[in-house]
Structure formats: C-alpha cells, structure tokens
Design a protein around this motif. Structure first.
Motif, PDB file in Angstrom:
ATOM      1  N   THR A 379       0.808  -1.221   0.000  1.00 52.98           N
ATOM      2  CA  THR A 379       0.000   0.000   0.000  1.00 52.98           C
ATOM      3  C   THR A 379       0.848   1.282   0.000  1.00 52.98           C
ATOM      4  OG1 THR A 379      -0.423  -0.557   2.294  1.00 52.98           O
ATOM      5  CG2 THR A 379      -2.276  -0.712   0.802  1.00 52.98           C
ATOM      6  N   PRO A 380       1.914   1.392   0.811  1.00 52.78           N
ATOM      7  CA  PRO A 380       2.667   2.652   0.723  1.00 52.78           C
ATOM      8  C   PRO A 380       3.181   2.914  -0.684  1.00 52.78           C
ATOM      9  CG  PRO A 380       3.506   1.283   2.524  1.00 52.78           C
ATOM     10  CD  PRO A 380       2.459   0.482   1.828  1.00 52.78           C
ATOM     11  N   MET A 381       3.632   1.849  -1.346  1.00 54.95           N
ATOM     12  CA  MET A 381       4.180   2.017  -2.692  1.00 54.95           C
ATOM     13  C   MET A 381       3.083   2.408  -3.674  1.00 54.95           C
ATOM     14  SD  MET A 381       6.980   2.020  -4.219  1.00 54.95           S
ATOM     15  CE  MET A 381       7.756   1.895  -5.823  1.00 54.95           C
ATOM     16  N   MET A 382       1.866   1.878  -3.465  1.00 49.25           N
ATOM     17  CA  MET A 382       0.789   2.239  -4.380  1.00 49.25           C
ATOM     18  C   MET A 382       0.463   3.732  -4.270  1.00 49.25           C
ATOM     19  SD  MET A 382      -1.515  -1.153  -4.031  1.00 49.25           S
ATOM     20  CE  MET A 382      -2.918  -0.616  -4.971  1.00 49.25           C
ATOM     21  N   TRP A 383       0.439   4.233  -3.029  1.00 52.92           N
ATOM     22  CA  TRP A 383       0.190   5.673  -2.883  1.00 52.92           C
ATOM     23  C   TRP A 383       1.289   6.467  -3.568  1.00 52.92           C
ATOM     24  CZ3 TRP A 383      -4.316   7.548  -1.172  1.00 52.92           C
ATOM     25  CH2 TRP A 383      -5.100   6.765  -0.323  1.00 52.92           C
ATOM     26  N   ALA A 434       0.705   7.595   2.819  1.00 50.31           N
ATOM     27  CA  ALA A 434       1.748   6.616   2.516  1.00 50.31           C
ATOM     28  C   ALA A 434       2.693   6.478   3.708  1.00 50.31           C
ATOM     29  CB  ALA A 434       2.517   7.040   1.269  1.00 50.31           C
ATOM     30  N   GLY A 435       3.058   7.621   4.294  1.00 51.39           N
ATOM     31  CA  GLY A 435       3.963   7.597   5.442  1.00 51.39           C
ATOM     32  C   GLY A 435       3.341   6.876   6.625  1.00 51.39           C
ATOM     33  N   LEU A 436       2.049   7.119   6.807  1.00 50.51           N
ATOM     34  CA  LEU A 436       1.357   6.485   7.924  1.00 50.51           C
ATOM     35  C   LEU A 436       1.337   4.966   7.744  1.00 50.51           C
ATOM     36  CD1 LEU A 436      -0.033   7.691  10.354  1.00 50.51           C
ATOM     37  CD2 LEU A 436      -2.183   7.661   9.102  1.00 50.51           C
ATOM     38  N   TYR A 437       1.049   4.515   6.530  1.00 52.66           N
ATOM     39  CA  TYR A 437       1.049   3.068   6.277  1.00 52.66           C
ATOM     40  C   TYR A 437       2.447   2.490   6.463  1.00 52.66           C
ATOM     41  CZ  TYR A 437      -3.657   3.167   4.321  1.00 52.66           C
ATOM     42  OH  TYR A 437      -5.000   3.297   4.168  1.00 52.66           O
ATOM     43  N   PHE A 444       3.406   0.865  16.193  1.00 44.82           N
ATOM     44  CA  PHE A 444       2.537   0.021  17.003  1.00 44.82           C
ATOM     45  C   PHE A 444       2.936  -1.453  17.025  1.00 44.82           C
ATOM     46  CE2 PHE A 444      -0.141   3.611  15.654  1.00 44.82           C
ATOM     47  CZ  PHE A 444      -0.401   4.127  16.907  1.00 44.82           C
ATOM     48  N   GLY A 445       3.887  -1.825  16.195  1.00 51.60           N
ATOM     49  CA  GLY A 445       4.315  -3.217  16.223  1.00 51.60           C
ATOM     50  C   GLY A 445       3.446  -4.161  15.424  1.00 51.60           C
ATOM     51  N   PHE A 446       2.537  -3.627  14.613  1.00 49.53           N
ATOM     52  CA  PHE A 446       1.807  -4.494  13.668  1.00 49.53           C
ATOM     53  C   PHE A 446       1.485  -3.680  12.426  1.00 49.53           C
ATOM     54  CE2 PHE A 446      -1.336  -2.482  16.370  1.00 49.53           C
ATOM     55  CZ  PHE A 446      -2.305  -2.061  15.472  1.00 49.53           C
ATOM     56  N   LYS A 447       1.341  -4.401  11.292  1.00 49.44           N
ATOM     57  CA  LYS A 447       1.042  -3.726  10.034  1.00 49.44           C
ATOM     58  C   LYS A 447      -0.443  -3.452   9.910  1.00 49.44           C
ATOM     59  CE  LYS A 447       4.188  -5.790   6.711  1.00 49.44           C
ATOM     60  NZ  LYS A 447       4.220  -6.515   5.456  1.00 49.44           N
ATOM     61  N   LEU A 448      -0.791  -2.483   9.079  1.00 47.80           N
ATOM     62  CA  LEU A 448      -2.197  -2.292   8.744  1.00 47.80           C
ATOM     63  C   LEU A 448      -2.576  -3.299   7.671  1.00 47.80           C
ATOM     64  CD1 LEU A 448      -2.439   1.580   8.665  1.00 47.80           C
ATOM     65  CD2 LEU A 448      -3.600   0.042  10.239  1.00 47.80           C
ATOM     66  N   ASN A 449      -3.825  -3.734   7.747  1.00 51.55           N
ATOM     67  CA  ASN A 449      -4.289  -4.744   6.798  1.00 51.55           C
ATOM     68  C   ASN A 449      -4.168  -4.236   5.355  1.00 51.55           C
ATOM     69  OD1 ASN A 449      -6.740  -5.758   5.115  1.00 51.55           O
ATOM     70  ND2 ASN A 449      -6.302  -7.335   6.633  1.00 51.55           N
ATOM     71  N   GLU A 450      -3.455  -4.976   4.536  1.00 55.12           N
ATOM     72  CA  GLU A 450      -3.181  -4.512   3.173  1.00 55.12           C
ATOM     73  C   GLU A 450      -4.429  -4.561   2.287  1.00 55.12           C
ATOM     74  OE1 GLU A 450       0.205  -3.998   1.172  1.00 55.12           O
ATOM     75  OE2 GLU A 450       0.236  -2.921   3.059  1.00 55.12           O
ATOM     76  N   HIS A 451      -5.258  -5.591   2.517  1.00 57.18           N
ATOM     77  CA  HIS A 451      -6.414  -5.779   1.638  1.00 57.18           C
ATOM     78  C   HIS A 451      -7.370  -4.579   1.752  1.00 57.18           C
ATOM     79  CE1 HIS A 451      -9.304  -8.011  -0.664  1.00 57.18           C
ATOM     80  NE2 HIS A 451     -10.225  -7.786   0.270  1.00 57.18           N
ATOM     81  N   LEU A 452      -7.723  -4.241   2.995  1.00 55.07           N
ATOM     82  CA  LEU A 452      -8.619  -3.095   3.185  1.00 55.07           C
ATOM     83  C   LEU A 452      -7.932  -1.814   2.723  1.00 55.07           C
ATOM     84  CD1 LEU A 452     -10.165  -3.980   6.647  1.00 55.07           C
ATOM     85  CD2 LEU A 452     -11.371  -3.808   4.466  1.00 55.07           C
ATOM     86  N   GLY A 453      -6.625  -1.763   2.905  1.00 53.11           N
ATOM     87  CA  GLY A 453      -5.865  -0.590   2.481  1.00 53.11           C
ATOM     88  C   GLY A 453      -5.971  -0.379   0.979  1.00 53.11           C
TER      89      GLY A 453
END
Ligand code: HEM
Ligand code: CU
Length: 657
Positions: A379-383, A434-437, A444-453
């Motif tokens: 997701t960061p790369m897509m943004w 993008a930075g937030l993702y 926080f020690g975990f990734k955001l869900n890529e699918h919903l992203g």
C-alpha cells in the motif's frame, strides 16, 4: 435578570440550525461517554502519567496523529456538506452564510489542523529514530508544541458551537475579516486558535532543526542523512522564517479588531492589500512546508520498495533546499490581479515557474529510482506511484496559473480549486497516508491490513479524479470559488453532480481507512522483526514499537542507507563489530507544565475572543507562573540503569526471535 441571561446565552451558544443542534448533542454525548469510560475503568491516572505529561517523542507523535485523523473527519464532513450543496443548481441545503462558514473552517482545518499535525506526528515518530537519537533536542518544548497545537485547535473548533464560526475564508482577508464586516466573535476564534497553535509550530521548527543538526548518531554526516530527515530539515527552515510573519500579521489584524487600529482598514491610512501580501508571505511557504516532507516520504518509499538506492541523492538534497529558498519569492502569484503592474507580475511569474525545475528533478529521481527496481506493490508504494501522475498534473496546472495574464482569467475560479486540491490531496494527503502506512508497524508493532488498504486506496484515487477533473472545466466555464449556489441556466449542473459523486467516493475511502485501522488493531498480527518492509534506514534496526530509549547503544553510521548496508554485509558473512558495552541512558522526566500552560493559553484566547479581560489576564498570569515554575525546576532528568536497559532489550529482542 432572567432576560439578560437568556440574551447572553443566545449570543454565546450557536443556535437555530438543526445540523448544528445535532452536532452539539453528539459532542455532549461523546464527552459524557469519554468522561464515564475514563472514570469507570479508573484510567485518569494512566491518562495523566502516560499521555498528558509525556515528553516521549513517540507518544507525542501518536497524539498528533490521532488528532489529525479526527480533524480529517471534520474537514471531510465540511467538504461533503459543500459538495452536497453544489451537487445541483439552486440547491437549498445550506444557506449562504452557513456555506461561507463551512469553506472557511474546511480550509483552516485541513491545512492547519489536519495536514500540519499529521506532518508533525510523522516528524516526531520518525526523525529521532532515523538519525539514531534518543529523543528530540528539547523534549519539554516538544510537549509544549503539541499541547499548544491541541488547545489552539480546540479553541478554533469550539466556535462551531459557541459564538459562531468564522466565515471570511481560510486566510481571512480584510476588510471582510475586519470589525465592520465581521462584527461577531468567529473571526476572533480564528485569530486566537491559529495564533496559539502557530507558536507551537514555530517551536517545533526550531526543535527539529536543532535535533537534526546536533543529535545525529556518530558517523552520520549531513550527506548521509536519510532523505525524509532532509525533507524535515528543509521544511523546518521554512517554518522558522515563515511562521513569525503569520504571528505578526494575525496580531495586527487582532489589534485592528480589538483596539480599533488601522493597519488593514480601508480608511485612516490602512491598506487591506498589505494584509494580503503579508499573509501570503507566510501562506505560500506554508504549502511547501507541508509538501516537502511528503516528498521525503515518497523518496524513502520509492527506495525501499524498489530495493534500490535513491537515484540522485545529492540532486534531491539540492532540490529540497532550493525549493525552501525559492518558496519565499513567489507569494504575489496569489494576487496577480492586485494591479501591481507588469514588472512585479513578471518577476513573480518567473520565480513561480522556476520552482517547477527542482520539482521536476525530483520526479525524475523517483522515476529512475523505480526504473529496473524489484518493485513490490504494497500500500505505501501504491500511494507513491499514484502520487506521481497526480502531482505532475497538479504542478502543470500550477504553471498555467503562474502565467500572469492568463491568471486574470483563472483567478479565484474552480480551475484554481482543482489545481490546489490536486497538489494538496495528491501530494500532501497521499504522501502522509503513505507515510502512515509505512511507519505504522514501527509505531505500534503491527502492520495495517493490506487488503482493506487497497480498497481505501482505489476509492480515494478514483474518487479524486472524478471529483476534481470536472472542476477544471467548470472553472474555465466561469464558475468562481466560494459560490454557494448557481443558476440552472449556467449549465454547470451535470459536472458539479459528477464532482460531488467523486467527493463521496473519497469519503468511502476514508471509511475504509477507519475500518482498516480498527480491523488491524483487532487482528493485531504482531510484527516481530522490527523490519517488516526490509527497510534501509536506522529506524528499522530496532524493535517495534521502539523501546523508551530507542537505541540501547548508539549506532555507528558509515553510509547512506546504513541499515541496508549492514544487512548486506551480514548476508555476505561479514560479522558486525561487537556492540559497545551498555551504559546508563540519560532521559528527560515527564512534566505536567506543557499541558497546563497550554490550557491556560486556551483561556487567554477564549478571554480575548469575547473581550473578557477578567478571564484573559489571570490566565496570562498563570502562563507566567508556569514559566517561572519550569525555570526553577531542577529535577528534570534521570538515568535508566544498565540493568533495566538489559531487561527491556532482552524482552524486545526475545519477542524478535
Ligand atoms: C477530501 C476531499 C476534499 C473535498 C471534496 C474538498 C472540497 C472543497 C470544496 C467544495 C471547497 C470550497 C470551494 C469553494 O466554494 O470555494 C474547498 C475549499 C478548500 N479546500 Fe478542500 N476538499 C477536500 C480536501 C482538502 C484538503 C486535503 C485540503 C488541504 C490539505 C483542502 C484545502 C482547501 C482549502 C485551503 C480551501 C479554500 C477555502 C477557502 O476558500 O477559504 N481541501 N474544498
Ligand atoms: Cu503560492
């Protein structure tokens, strides 16, 4: 007696509109709910110790980000209300006055209370970790900056339910914002809300310049700094020169309103155009303040997800710094129509066009970074990838606007609205998303869900074009900005309807993001590596979330992308040099003063808004007392003993295995 109380209440509380009544009721319910939850779970002490008094840059960053997401919600609701009103000709959803208030609060909130804090949040979270530092240079000042921002934003937002919102546009041009045309308190809320948070922004600028200059890990020369850090540095350079102008300008406007001076009035020697020059001397640099860090974020992301070094590091640094200098010499392109003559307009047209050169350099650098890279479409790369065409179109329409004679046609039309949203959403908002993702797992020690992203990504992106492309055409067809409704005969109906649909698609994108965050928190799939993206810079070399002291021992930096190089060496079997022995770590102590002092500033502002000196002056004295107390506090730091560092490291590294 009863009557005078009633009179006062009807002036004090905003009444009448069902929309506002609904909001008032929901704000009241939300506040009661929060108070109840905090008391029921006995969380007051925790809130005070862990958050309200913290001086830890990581926690301050998280608080900035939470506030900015809430503000994105409010600014977004404002935007959608306006888009609903404009969806069809002769709509009767919002009245003219209400529309004016909404575009004013939308603009102010999006830029000053959404983009700025999201940016400061990322500064706080990332910069110390990227340069191998244990905190910012002035942790106490950092907390003060945050709370000044917070209470300034509160003061601005409270005008929604108390006293009435400002309605003279996001930059409050006089004479409209003067006492004769805006006699209510809304404009005072505008001045004091921005003033208080603006002082915080200035302090942040100073803080990060010193941090970057003085706190880098051993071996990290300026030309080995990560590109995001460079972008923060250039943004902060602009902040320290631009924000004082804003402070003075707003102070003069307040004097005009409060004491009846004539800096910007039409009579008695004043001149409103002076205000317009001054506010844009801050306002134009301000847009570069917010966009440069987005460029830095995209540089990090392009390199990480192409698995290549950033192309043209030196030219990128040069481009950033020259943009920060140039940004101070273009302000008059916002009012070519002022009548300052061909020479002045030509100067500002040329400087504006010149900025396209370093910006173009950057675009090519990103493209060449991706060229022949092993790109992964996270997701960061897509943004990042979506940003490039969006920003290029936005930049090119900007160059069109900079052609002074042509601007007489485009000025204040929907062409302009489309242009600046293209750079502000396509550049700033997409960049920070993008930075937030990208850095979320570090926070926080975990990734955001890529699918919903990805759903959020597509809704935002498609929605963006559907919303703003028609507006270029509308602008060329003569539709001007800040227009609350239009005649059926103008023929602007269909394109406006399309634009509104696009706006709501972005709204759906936002809902996906909120859902994504909630879902990912619930799932909590721990990232145990500390380096989930196979990153290149120092922040990825420590566990996530970073321990209180960030680095147990300070890293010895040898190269740009130091962490990547170290990983390469390790893969080649070259053993890293043995880590130096642990030493006690020097840390700042928490303090309640930033919170209390900023709250007092809120009352100073609130007092001046209503002309209540009985409130403003004691609060101001309180501010002074806070300064004295801090001046004479000597117990402001402590050492974390080695045994505790060992324990924390074992725990964090244990989780990492
Ligand atoms: C989320 C999608 C957004 C939509 C649908 C939207 C829509 C609008 C609309 C309808 C207006 C008023 C146009 C007028 O009547 O003159 C406006 C003005 C404005 N918007 Fe947005 N906007 C969005 C996001 C943003 C963002 C992210 C920023 C800044 C970071 C921003 C900054 C502004 C500013 C500065 C104004 C000018 C306000 C004024 O005229 O005083 N907007 N926007
Ligand atoms: Cu400008």
């Amino acid at each position: 007696m009863l009557d005078s109380i009633k009179d006062f209440a009807s002036e004090f509380f905003v009444t009448g509109d069902p929309l506002i009544l609904g909001a008032q009721v929901s704000i009241a319910i939300a506040m009661v709910a929060i108070l109840f939850v905090l008391s029921y779970f006995k969380k007051w002490g925790w809130l005070w110790r862990e958050w309200l008094t913290t001086v830890d840059h990581k926690k301050i960053g998280i608080m900035y980000i939470i506030c900015s997401i809430l503000m994105l919600f409010r600014g977004g609701v404002d935007a959608l209300l306006m888009r609903l009103q404009l969806a069809m000709p002769e709509m009767q959803f919002l009245e003219a006055e209400h529309y004016n208030q909404i575009f004013t609060t939308h603009g102010v909130i999006m830029i000053l209370f959404m983009a700025m804090p999201l940016m400061f949040g990322l500064f706080n979270i990332v910069v110390p970790l990227q340069i191998g530092a244990r905190d910012v240079a002035y942790p106490f000042l950092n907390a003060l900056s945050f709370w000044l921002f917070f209470w300034g934003a509160m003061l601005f937002n409270v005008s929604f339910v108390i006293g009435g919102s400002p309605d003279a546009g996001w930059l409050a041009y006089p004479p409209l914002s003067g006492l004769t045309h805006s006699p209510g308190v809304g404009q005072n809320f505008y001045i004091w809300g921005i003033q208080i948070s603006g002082i915080g922004s200035l302090a942040t600028g100073i803080n990060f310049i010193v941090t970057i200059l003085k706190m880098r890990a051993p071996g990290m020369t300026l030309m080995k700094m990560p590109m995001f850090t460079w972008s923060v540095f250039s943004s902060c350079i602009i902040i320290i020169f631009a924000f004082p102008i804003l402070t003075v300008t707003l102070a003069l406007l307040f004097l005009d309103r409060f004491l009846g001076t004539h800096f910007f009035t039409l009579d008695a020697g004043g001149n409103p155009m002076m205000y317009i020059n001054l506010i844009w001397m801050w306002g134009h640099p301000e847009v570069y303040i917010v966009v440069l860090p987005a460029f830095g974020i995209f540089s990090e992301i392009a390199a990480t997800f192409s698995k290549k070094k950033l192309f043209g590091y030196k030219s990128m640094v040069f481009a950033m710094i020259s943009i920060s200098v140039f940004s101070f010499f273009t302000w008059a392109h916002h009012f070519f129509t002022m009548g300052s003559g061909a020479d002045v307009n030509a100067f500002f047209a040329v400087t504006t066009m010149a900025i396209a050169i370093p910006t173009g350099v950057k675009v090519f650098n990103w493209l060449f970074t991706m060229f022949r890279g092993r790109i992964t479409f996270t997701t960061p790369m897509m943004w990042m990838i979506a940003f490039i065409p969006c920003f290029v179109i936005g930049g090119m329409t900007g160059v069109l606007l900079s052609v002074a004679p042509a601007d007489f046609q485009f000025h204040n039309s929907y062409f302009l609205i489309a242009h600046f949203h293209q750079v502000l959403i396509g550049g700033v908002a997409f960049g920070y998303f993008a930075g937030l993702y990208y850095w979320w797992p570090k926070m926080f020690g975990f990734k955001l869900n890529e699918h919903l992203g990805k759903w959020a990504f597509w809704f935002w992106n498609i929605g963006f074009y559907v919303c703003f492309m028609p507006q270029y055409v509308l602008g060329l067809d003569g539709m001007t900005r800040r227009m609350y409704t239009y005649d059926f005969d103008m023929g602007w109906g269909p394109l406006n309807l399309v634009s509104t649909i696009g706006g709501f698609m972005m709204g759906i994108g936002f809902i996906f993001q909120v859902w994504q965050i909630a879902y990912s928190i619930k799932k909590n799939q721990k990232d145990v590596t500390g380096d989930p993206w196979n990153g290149r810079t120092l922040e990825w070399s420590i566990p996530s979330p970073a321990p209180l002291y960030n680095f147990a021992t300070l890293p010895q930096v040898e190269a740009v992308d130091d962490w990547w190089e170290k990983k390469q060496k390790r893969e080649q079997g070259i053993a890293p040099p043995p880590a130096p022995p642990l030493e006690p770590i020097h840390m700042p102590k928490n303090s309640g003063i930033p919170f209390i002092k900023s709250l007092l500033w809120f009352f100073v502002g609130f007092g001046f808004v209503w002309g209540w000196l009985w409130m403003a002056i004691p609060a101001l004295i309180g501010v002074g007392i806070c300064m004295l107390v801090r001046q004479f506090s000597y117990d402001t730091d402590y050492y974390i003993p080695v045994s505790e560092v060992q324990k924390a490291e074992a725990q964090a590294r244990g989780a990492a295995l």
